[in-house]
Design a protein around this motif. Sequence first.
Motif, PDB file in Angstrom:
ATOM      1  N   UNK A 179       0.715  -1.125   0.051  1.00  0.00           N
ATOM      2  CA  UNK A 179       0.045  -0.042   0.092  1.00  0.00           C
ATOM      3  C   UNK A 179       0.910   1.181   0.025  1.00  0.00           C
ATOM      4  N   UNK A 180       0.514   2.218  -0.663  1.00  0.00           N
ATOM      5  CA  UNK A 180       1.187   3.533  -0.851  1.00  0.00           C
ATOM      6  C   UNK A 180       0.372   4.490   0.375  1.00  0.00           C
ATOM      7  N   UNK A 181       1.062   4.459   1.557  1.00  0.00           N
ATOM      8  CA  UNK A 181       0.364   5.288   2.495  1.00  0.00           C
ATOM      9  C   UNK A 181      -0.004   6.614   2.168  1.00  0.00           C
ATOM     10  N   UNK A 182       1.142   7.303   1.487  1.00  0.00           N
ATOM     11  CA  UNK A 182       0.857   8.556   1.121  1.00  0.00           C
ATOM     12  C   UNK A 182      -0.294   8.910   0.254  1.00  0.00           C
ATOM     13  N   UNK A 183      -0.605   8.028  -0.660  1.00  0.00           N
ATOM     14  CA  UNK A 183      -1.667   8.203  -1.482  1.00  0.00           C
ATOM     15  C   UNK A 183      -2.916   8.194  -1.052  1.00  0.00           C
ATOM     16  N   UNK A 184      -3.132   7.610   0.232  1.00  0.00           N
ATOM     17  CA  UNK A 184      -4.392   7.680   0.872  1.00  0.00           C
ATOM     18  C   UNK A 184      -4.813   8.770   1.374  1.00  0.00           C
ATOM     19  N   UNK A 185      -3.890   9.995   1.338  1.00  0.00           N
ATOM     20  CA  UNK A 185      -4.233  11.349   1.611  1.00  0.00           C
ATOM     21  C   UNK A 185      -5.117  11.776   0.482  1.00  0.00           C
ATOM     22  N   UNK A 186      -5.185  11.315  -0.618  1.00  0.00           N
ATOM     23  CA  UNK A 186      -6.000  11.925  -1.706  1.00  0.00           C
ATOM     24  C   UNK A 186      -7.311  10.541  -1.709  1.00  0.00           C
ATOM     25  N   UNK A 187      -6.789   9.431  -1.587  1.00  0.00           N
ATOM     26  CA  UNK A 187      -7.942   8.362  -1.828  1.00  0.00           C
ATOM     27  C   UNK A 187      -9.028   8.708  -0.916  1.00  0.00           C
ATOM     28  N   UNK A 188      -8.649   9.203   0.459  1.00  0.00           N
ATOM     29  CA  UNK A 188      -9.582   9.242   1.619  1.00  0.00           C
ATOM     30  C   UNK A 188     -10.687  10.451   1.404  1.00  0.00           C
ATOM     31  N   UNK A 189      -9.992  11.291   0.382  1.00  0.00           N
ATOM     32  CA  UNK A 189     -10.963  12.239  -0.190  1.00  0.00           C
ATOM     33  C   UNK A 189     -11.865  12.109  -1.236  1.00  0.00           C
ATOM     34  N   UNK A 190     -11.662  10.961  -1.993  1.00  0.00           N
ATOM     35  CA  UNK A 190     -12.427  11.010  -3.141  1.00  0.00           C
ATOM     36  C   UNK A 190     -13.894  10.907  -3.108  1.00  0.00           C
ATOM     37  N   UNK A 191     -14.419  10.372  -2.004  1.00  0.00           N
ATOM     38  CA  UNK A 191     -15.921  10.394  -2.053  1.00  0.00           C
ATOM     39  C   UNK A 191     -16.525  12.044  -1.861  1.00  0.00           C
ATOM     40  N   UNK A 192     -15.431  12.903  -1.158  1.00  0.00           N
ATOM     41  CA  UNK A 192     -16.026  14.112  -1.142  1.00  0.00           C
ATOM     42  C   UNK A 192     -16.073  14.816  -2.249  1.00  0.00           C
ATOM     43  N   UNK A 193     -15.163  14.208  -3.236  1.00  0.00           N
ATOM     44  CA  UNK A 193     -14.977  15.061  -4.817  1.00  0.00           C
ATOM     45  C   UNK A 193     -15.414  14.494  -5.867  1.00  0.00           C
ATOM     46  N   UNK A 194     -16.253  13.188  -5.414  1.00  0.00           N
ATOM     47  CA  UNK A 194     -16.879  12.275  -6.563  1.00  0.00           C
ATOM     48  C   UNK A 194     -17.698  12.898  -7.792  1.00  0.00           C
ATOM     49  N   UNK A 195     -18.281  14.075  -7.183  1.00  0.00           N
ATOM     50  CA  UNK A 195     -19.014  14.953  -8.536  1.00  0.00           C
ATOM     51  C   UNK A 195     -18.310  15.831  -9.067  1.00  0.00           C
ATOM     52  N   UNK A 196     -18.250  16.054 -10.426  1.00  0.00           N
ATOM     53  CA  UNK A 196     -17.730  16.794 -11.172  1.00  0.00           C
ATOM     54  C   UNK A 196     -17.714  18.442 -10.551  1.00  0.00           C
ATOM     55  N   UNK A 197     -16.881  19.068 -10.492  1.00  0.00           N
ATOM     56  CA  UNK A 197     -16.958  20.483  -9.857  1.00  0.00           C
ATOM     57  C   UNK A 197     -16.556  20.840  -8.556  1.00  0.00           C
ATOM     58  N   UNK A 198     -16.551  19.467  -7.788  1.00  0.00           N
ATOM     59  CA  UNK A 198     -16.435  19.719  -6.264  1.00  0.00           C
ATOM     60  C   UNK A 198     -15.260  19.632  -6.142  1.00  0.00           C
TER      61      UNK A 198
END
Length: 289
Positions: A179-198
Motif C-alpha cells: 500500500x502507498x500510505x501517502x496516496x491515501x491522503x488523496x484516496x480518503x478524499x475521493x468520496x468528497x469530490x466524486x461529483x464533477x466540479x467539487x
Amino acid sequence: MAFIGTALILLSFSTLAKSTWQYGDSDLAQGVYGPSAWGNVASACRQADQSPVDIVTKEVESDASLGELDITCDNDKGLFNGVLVNNGYEPVLTADDERGTCNLTGIPLNHKNFKLHDLNIHFGCDADRGSEHTVDGKPFPAELQLMFYNTEYGSYENAAHLQDGLAAISVLVKVGKSKNEALDSIVDQVDDVAVEGSSIPVYTPADNLTLADLVPDLAETHAPFYTYKGSLTTPPCYESVQWIVMKNQVTVTKDQLLAFTKLKSKKGSECDNFRPTTPLNGRKVEANF
C-alpha cells in the motif's frame, strides 16, 4: 535525485470548455471531440511534437551527463498542502504557495527553476490500462503527473504556452500488495469530490502525503529517468513541456486504484482518462542511466 522538502498545494489543470473535448470517441452530434480530433478544439493538438509517447527502451539514448534532478522544498519532507478538485476529467491537487512549495531544476531543464503547480492522476477502468506514457508498448494502470512551471514567467498561466514554460515528472503506477500510505491522503478524499466540479482542501499532517513518501525515487540520489520534449496531454496541447518519466514505478494496491473509479464527470466515470500515445516524429528520448 536530491530531495530537500516542502508544504504543497495544487491547482486545476484544464481550462477549456468541457463541452468541446473528451476522452474516448467523438460525439459529433454534441460537438464533442475525442483525442483523434482534438485538433478541432485546439490547433496545437495537430502539431508534430505531442505527448504522451511510447518509450522504446532499445532506442533510448543513454546520457549519464544528464545527472540528477534537484528538488528543493520548504520543509524536509515535501509536504503536500492544497485543494483537491474534480474538474470532470481527472483529480487535480493544486499547490498552495502560501503554505510552501517545491522547486525543480537540473541539466534536462537547463538549470532553470521550475515551481510545482499541481499533481494530476490518469487511471484506467481496468488494471490493463490507464497510463498516458507507455514503455515498449506496455501501458500501466495509472500515471501520476507532477506539473511545474518556469518561474521566469511568474505563473503557470503565463508559462503554459511558452517553449520552455513547463516541466512534468511522470510516475508510472503498478498494482501490488504494498500500500502507498501517502496516496491515501488523496484516496480518503475521493468520496468528497466524486461529483464533477467539487473540491476540498487537503491539508495533511507532515507524516502523510509527501513527495518522498508518494514517490520514493524523488528522495534518491541519481534516480533513473527518461526525458524528452513534448506537450500538454490535454487541449490546448501546447508544446511547452520537458517531460521527465521516472524509470521505476510506484506500487499501489488494487483497492487504492479502484477508489479513483468513483470519480464522476457529467457523462459518467472518469476512468480511462488518458490520451493515446503520439508519434515521436524524429524526437529522441534520453535517459540518465
